[in-house]
Design a protein around this motif. Sequence first.
Motif, PDB file in Angstrom:
ATOM      1  N   ARG A 267      51.221  -0.969  59.923  1.00 64.75           N
ATOM      2  CA  ARG A 267      50.037  -1.267  59.203  1.00 64.75           C
ATOM      3  C   ARG A 267      49.515  -0.168  58.486  1.00 64.75           C
ATOM      4  N   GLU A 268      49.844   1.106  58.964  1.00 63.27           N
ATOM      5  CA  GLU A 268      49.401   2.138  58.285  1.00 63.27           C
ATOM      6  C   GLU A 268      50.193   2.616  56.925  1.00 63.27           C
ATOM      7  N   LEU A 269      51.328   1.984  56.508  1.00 63.51           N
ATOM      8  CA  LEU A 269      52.173   2.259  55.762  1.00 63.51           C
ATOM      9  C   LEU A 269      52.021   1.517  54.434  1.00 63.51           C
ATOM     10  N   TYR A 270      51.064   0.903  54.286  1.00 65.30           N
ATOM     11  CA  TYR A 270      50.880   0.044  53.209  1.00 65.30           C
ATOM     12  C   TYR A 270      49.492  -0.431  52.820  1.00 65.30           C
ATOM     13  N   CYS A 271      49.390  -0.571  51.441  1.00 64.01           N
ATOM     14  CA  CYS A 271      47.917  -1.019  51.139  1.00 64.01           C
ATOM     15  C   CYS A 271      47.865  -2.757  51.174  1.00 64.01           C
ATOM     16  N   ARG A 272      46.695  -2.939  51.932  1.00 59.98           N
ATOM     17  CA  ARG A 272      46.384  -4.186  52.428  1.00 59.98           C
ATOM     18  C   ARG A 272      45.782  -5.184  51.032  1.00 59.98           C
ATOM     19  N   SER A 273      45.276  -4.586  50.118  1.00 61.68           N
ATOM     20  CA  SER A 273      45.163  -5.187  48.913  1.00 61.68           C
ATOM     21  C   SER A 273      46.183  -5.530  47.849  1.00 61.68           C
ATOM     22  N   CYS A 274      47.151  -4.524  47.691  1.00 60.43           N
ATOM     23  CA  CYS A 274      48.098  -4.728  46.657  1.00 60.43           C
ATOM     24  C   CYS A 274      49.600  -4.742  47.328  1.00 60.43           C
ATOM     25  N   SER A 275      49.524  -4.344  48.640  1.00 63.09           N
ATOM     26  CA  SER A 275      50.928  -4.390  49.137  1.00 63.09           C
ATOM     27  C   SER A 275      52.129  -3.094  48.698  1.00 63.09           C
ATOM     28  N   THR A 276      51.368  -2.101  48.057  1.00 58.69           N
ATOM     29  CA  THR A 276      52.019  -0.803  47.744  1.00 58.69           C
ATOM     30  C   THR A 276      52.214  -0.262  49.022  1.00 58.69           C
ATOM     31  N   PHE A 277      53.544   0.355  49.013  1.00 55.30           N
ATOM     32  CA  PHE A 277      54.141   0.988  50.073  1.00 55.30           C
ATOM     33  C   PHE A 277      53.720   2.606  50.138  1.00 55.30           C
ATOM     34  N   TRP A 278      52.842   2.907  50.878  1.00 49.59           N
ATOM     35  CA  TRP A 278      51.959   4.305  50.797  1.00 49.59           C
ATOM     36  C   TRP A 278      52.840   5.200  51.299  1.00 49.59           C
ATOM     37  N   VAL A 279      52.936   6.249  50.127  1.00 49.21           N
ATOM     38  CA  VAL A 279      53.515   7.593  50.447  1.00 49.21           C
ATOM     39  C   VAL A 279      52.350   8.684  50.071  1.00 49.21           C
ATOM     40  N   GLU A 280      52.397   9.564  51.097  1.00 45.07           N
ATOM     41  CA  GLU A 280      51.168  10.390  51.079  1.00 45.07           C
ATOM     42  C   GLU A 280      51.332  11.209  49.819  1.00 45.07           C
ATOM     43  N   GLY A 281      50.382  11.217  49.192  1.00 48.52           N
ATOM     44  CA  GLY A 281      50.256  12.147  47.702  1.00 48.52           C
ATOM     45  C   GLY A 281      50.706  11.447  46.649  1.00 48.52           C
ATOM     46  N   ARG A 282      51.361  10.324  47.015  1.00 47.40           N
ATOM     47  CA  ARG A 282      52.020   9.744  45.633  1.00 47.40           C
ATOM     48  C   ARG A 282      51.263   8.382  45.377  1.00 47.40           C
ATOM     49  N   THR A 283      51.201   7.439  46.402  1.00 49.25           N
ATOM     50  CA  THR A 283      50.687   6.289  46.200  1.00 49.25           C
ATOM     51  C   THR A 283      49.267   6.187  47.077  1.00 49.25           C
ATOM     52  N   VAL A 284      49.160   7.071  47.970  1.00 50.87           N
ATOM     53  CA  VAL A 284      47.707   7.140  48.758  1.00 50.87           C
ATOM     54  C   VAL A 284      47.244   8.711  48.748  1.00 50.87           C
ATOM     55  N   ARG A 285      45.884   8.480  48.754  1.00 53.63           N
ATOM     56  CA  ARG A 285      45.144   9.688  49.422  1.00 53.63           C
ATOM     57  C   ARG A 285      44.438   9.947  50.626  1.00 53.63           C
ATOM     58  N   THR A 286      44.529  10.577  51.582  1.00 57.12           N
ATOM     59  CA  THR A 286      43.833  10.732  52.663  1.00 57.12           C
ATOM     60  C   THR A 286      42.921  11.756  52.716  1.00 57.12           C
ATOM     61  N   ARG A 287      41.866  11.313  53.144  1.00 62.96           N
ATOM     62  CA  ARG A 287      40.446  12.327  53.097  1.00 62.96           C
ATOM     63  C   ARG A 287      39.718  12.032  54.685  1.00 62.96           C
ATOM     64  N   LEU A 288      39.309  13.024  55.137  1.00 62.61           N
ATOM     65  CA  LEU A 288      38.321  12.890  56.325  1.00 62.61           C
ATOM     66  C   LEU A 288      37.133  12.971  55.906  1.00 62.61           C
ATOM     67  N   ARG A 289      36.347  11.985  56.272  1.00 62.07           N
ATOM     68  CA  ARG A 289      35.055  11.878  55.965  1.00 62.07           C
ATOM     69  C   ARG A 289      33.998  11.295  57.082  1.00 62.07           C
ATOM     70  N   SER A 290      33.034  12.235  57.644  1.00 62.66           N
ATOM     71  CA  SER A 290      32.276  11.997  58.582  1.00 62.66           C
ATOM     72  C   SER A 290      32.855  10.783  59.576  1.00 62.66           C
ATOM     73  N   GLY A 291      33.720  11.343  60.456  1.00 63.04           N
ATOM     74  CA  GLY A 291      34.257  10.923  61.481  1.00 63.04           C
ATOM     75  C   GLY A 291      35.298   9.796  61.180  1.00 63.04           C
ATOM     76  N   HIS A 292      35.484   9.554  59.977  1.00 65.62           N
ATOM     77  CA  HIS A 292      36.536   8.447  59.557  1.00 65.62           C
ATOM     78  C   HIS A 292      37.790   8.999  58.465  1.00 65.62           C
ATOM     79  N   ARG A 293      38.792   8.587  58.821  1.00 65.07           N
ATOM     80  CA  ARG A 293      39.890   8.800  57.890  1.00 65.07           C
ATOM     81  C   ARG A 293      39.921   7.940  56.575  1.00 65.07           C
ATOM     82  N   VAL A 294      39.555   8.139  55.500  1.00 62.70           N
ATOM     83  CA  VAL A 294      39.701   7.269  54.433  1.00 62.70           C
ATOM     84  C   VAL A 294      41.031   7.317  53.653  1.00 62.70           C
ATOM     85  N   ARG A 295      41.594   6.282  53.720  1.00 58.74           N
ATOM     86  CA  ARG A 295      42.844   6.418  52.701  1.00 58.74           C
ATOM     87  C   ARG A 295      42.603   5.428  51.544  1.00 58.74           C
ATOM     88  N   THR A 296      42.842   6.150  50.411  1.00 56.60           N
ATOM     89  CA  THR A 296      42.639   5.359  49.081  1.00 56.60           C
ATOM     90  C   THR A 296      44.023   5.364  48.637  1.00 56.60           C
TER      91      THR A 296
END
Length: 135
Positions: free
Chosen positions: A51-80
Amino acid sequence: MVRIARRRVSDLFGLAERESLLGHPEFADRYVALARKIGMRYNVRLLGEYRELYCRSCSTFWVEGRTVRTRLRSGHRVRTCLKCGHQRRTRSALMAGRRRSLPESGPREVRRDEGALSVPTTEEADLVDEETEDE
Ligand SMILES: [Zn+2]
């Protein structure tokens, strides 16, 4: 049937990862979409690790830095998702650990209250130097 479906889902995520590494992200996305479809049809919840490996909206397979960006923001990990902009928030393990140690910051708050008269606000901080604080 459910067992076969589960097996198939894990196979598909394996293939998705392989295609992604081989430089075929469009195939990877297709495998993710198939895996989700199978998961839905046979009511198989995808494992947490998947479940951590893909976008729930468009089913893109997430590769850090290529198809997803991960940021830490006030106690949450936000993956865009860099494809559709969908954001997924998860409670960050790092911040959860920090939250547990919150009582340690207690004394600092108390000290700020005690020195309320001499401690400048952040806006004034630049104007007040150490000499005025000593008075
Ligand atoms: Zn997306």
